[in-house]
Design a protein around this motif. Sequence first.
Motif, mmCIF file in Angstrom:
data_model
loop_
_atom_site.group_PDB
_atom_site.id
_atom_site.type_symbol
_atom_site.label_atom_id
_atom_site.label_comp_id
_atom_site.label_asym_id
_atom_site.label_seq_id
_atom_site.Cartn_x
_atom_site.Cartn_y
_atom_site.Cartn_z
ATOM 1 N N VAL A 80 -6.397 -0.225 -8.635
ATOM 2 C CA VAL A 80 -6.378 0.147 -7.221
ATOM 3 C C VAL A 80 -7.376 1.281 -7.005
ATOM 4 C CG1 VAL A 80 -4.973 1.060 -5.336
ATOM 5 C CG2 VAL A 80 -3.967 -0.556 -6.967
ATOM 6 N N THR A 81 -8.338 1.075 -6.088
ATOM 7 C CA THR A 81 -9.350 2.098 -5.809
ATOM 8 C C THR A 81 -9.047 2.859 -4.514
ATOM 9 O OG1 THR A 81 -10.717 0.411 -4.703
ATOM 10 C CG2 THR A 81 -11.154 0.852 -7.041
ATOM 11 N N ARG A 82 -8.149 2.310 -3.705
ATOM 12 C CA ARG A 82 -7.761 2.996 -2.471
ATOM 13 C C ARG A 82 -6.417 2.451 -2.021
ATOM 14 N NH1 ARG A 82 -11.342 3.048 3.143
ATOM 15 N NH2 ARG A 82 -9.944 4.350 4.407
ATOM 16 N N ALA A 83 -5.496 3.341 -1.677
ATOM 17 C CA ALA A 83 -4.173 2.931 -1.215
ATOM 18 C C ALA A 83 -3.718 3.902 -0.130
ATOM 19 C CB ALA A 83 -3.172 2.905 -2.365
ATOM 20 N N GLU A 84 -3.545 3.404 1.094
ATOM 21 C CA GLU A 84 -3.100 4.229 2.211
ATOM 22 C C GLU A 84 -1.938 3.534 2.919
ATOM 23 O OE1 GLU A 84 -6.465 4.752 4.714
ATOM 24 O OE2 GLU A 84 -7.600 5.949 3.271
ATOM 25 N N SER A 130 0.819 -1.216 0.000
ATOM 26 C CA SER A 130 0.000 0.000 0.000
ATOM 27 C C SER A 130 0.855 1.269 0.000
ATOM 28 C CB SER A 130 -0.931 0.015 1.211
ATOM 29 O OG SER A 130 -0.192 0.071 2.421
ATOM 30 N N GLN A 131 2.116 1.145 0.375
ATOM 31 C CA GLN A 131 3.004 2.306 0.367
ATOM 32 C C GLN A 131 3.528 2.613 -1.032
ATOM 33 O OE1 GLN A 131 6.356 1.934 2.989
ATOM 34 N NE2 GLN A 131 7.108 4.002 2.615
ATOM 35 N N LEU A 132 3.523 1.615 -1.915
ATOM 36 C CA LEU A 132 4.155 1.762 -3.227
ATOM 37 C C LEU A 132 3.173 1.952 -4.373
ATOM 38 C CD1 LEU A 132 6.887 -1.019 -2.857
ATOM 39 C CD2 LEU A 132 7.064 1.425 -2.321
ATOM 40 N N VAL A 133 1.890 1.741 -4.119
ATOM 41 C CA VAL A 133 0.902 1.920 -5.186
ATOM 42 C C VAL A 133 0.031 3.128 -4.881
ATOM 43 C CG1 VAL A 133 0.853 -0.521 -5.797
ATOM 44 C CG2 VAL A 133 -0.740 0.344 -4.081
ATOM 45 N N ALA A 158 -0.292 -2.131 4.347
ATOM 46 C CA ALA A 158 -1.046 -3.299 3.876
ATOM 47 C C ALA A 158 -0.247 -3.991 2.778
ATOM 48 C CB ALA A 158 -2.412 -2.872 3.349
ATOM 49 N N LEU A 159 -0.093 -5.277 2.909
ATOM 50 C CA LEU A 159 0.675 -6.068 1.944
ATOM 51 C C LEU A 159 -0.177 -7.208 1.398
ATOM 52 C CD1 LEU A 159 4.114 -6.440 3.782
ATOM 53 C CD2 LEU A 159 3.545 -4.832 1.970
ATOM 54 N N ARG A 183 -3.906 0.498 4.172
ATOM 55 C CA ARG A 183 -5.061 -0.153 3.552
ATOM 56 C C ARG A 183 -4.901 -0.101 2.035
ATOM 57 N NH1 ARG A 183 -10.136 -1.159 5.676
ATOM 58 N NH2 ARG A 183 -11.799 -1.529 4.155
ATOM 59 N N ILE A 184 -5.316 -1.176 1.385
ATOM 60 C CA ILE A 184 -5.330 -1.198 -0.076
ATOM 61 C C ILE A 184 -6.598 -1.899 -0.542
ATOM 62 C CG2 ILE A 184 -3.949 -3.325 -0.154
ATOM 63 C CD1 ILE A 184 -2.800 -2.313 -2.802
#
Length: 264
Positions: free
Chosen positions: A164-168, A129-132, A240-241, A178-179
């Motif tokens: 991806v609709t949400r990436a935190e 979630s950190q990279l997308v 999130a992974l 969260r992803i």
Amino acid sequence: MKAAVFLLMISMPLGLTPAAAAQDAAKNVQTSAATAKTLTDSDVLALVESKLAPEVIVEKIKASECDFDTSPEALRKLKDAGVPDSLLLVMVMTPKCASTAEAFQPRRVGVKVPEGTVVELETAYTINSQLVRTGDAVSFRVVNPVIVEGAVVIEKGATATALVTRAERGGHFGRAGRIEWEMKEVTAVDGSRVPLGTSGHVVGDSHGAKVATQMAITGVLLWPIAPVVLLHGFKRGENALVPEGKRFNVVVRVGASVNAPARQ
């Protein structure tokens, strides 16, 4: 000029006009050319006896019209004459065709992939979630071939795509990353895209958030240790992974037609 005409007339078969003779000659040339392009058993044997490499002979077969006698008796004679098994196999598979490539082309049939068909996927790589970012495309692989009416419509290893609709990323005070994603499509055997309609999400470890909250309450009650509490407040939660190889079941969102190889 008169001499040339005289020679042409005496060279014509009896009963043929000059036009008919020209047409007959052209037909003979075309027949000879067609015969020259057609490979037979004797041609392959001659190429083998010329010490040409089998790979060269195979390429010649691919580029030529073929009219092979592949009866058991004919194959035995070729084998006894020194034709290797690799060439015999090519001849058997291309007895009367324009090229080996055409012979290996499977017959295809139209197959309807119904809505709701299950497709098992796995992540092609670890998604963090950190990279997308929201809107990024992520890839999945098909785990098992999808078979409809006895025909493979989606091959094992085919690529499926999601957005991806949400990436935190993990936040302060231990807030978990969260992803979320939405499946879009998977590639069928004929290269077409089959729509998929399943979404998924993963949340990182939020245990740190509970600890940070507890320490914040403690810091209010015990103000001398407030700086320590503040330091813990800057501790980020886990991202999130989605690990590589994580498996999911998705479904076909809209029925689609696929030109699949016919069942043999």
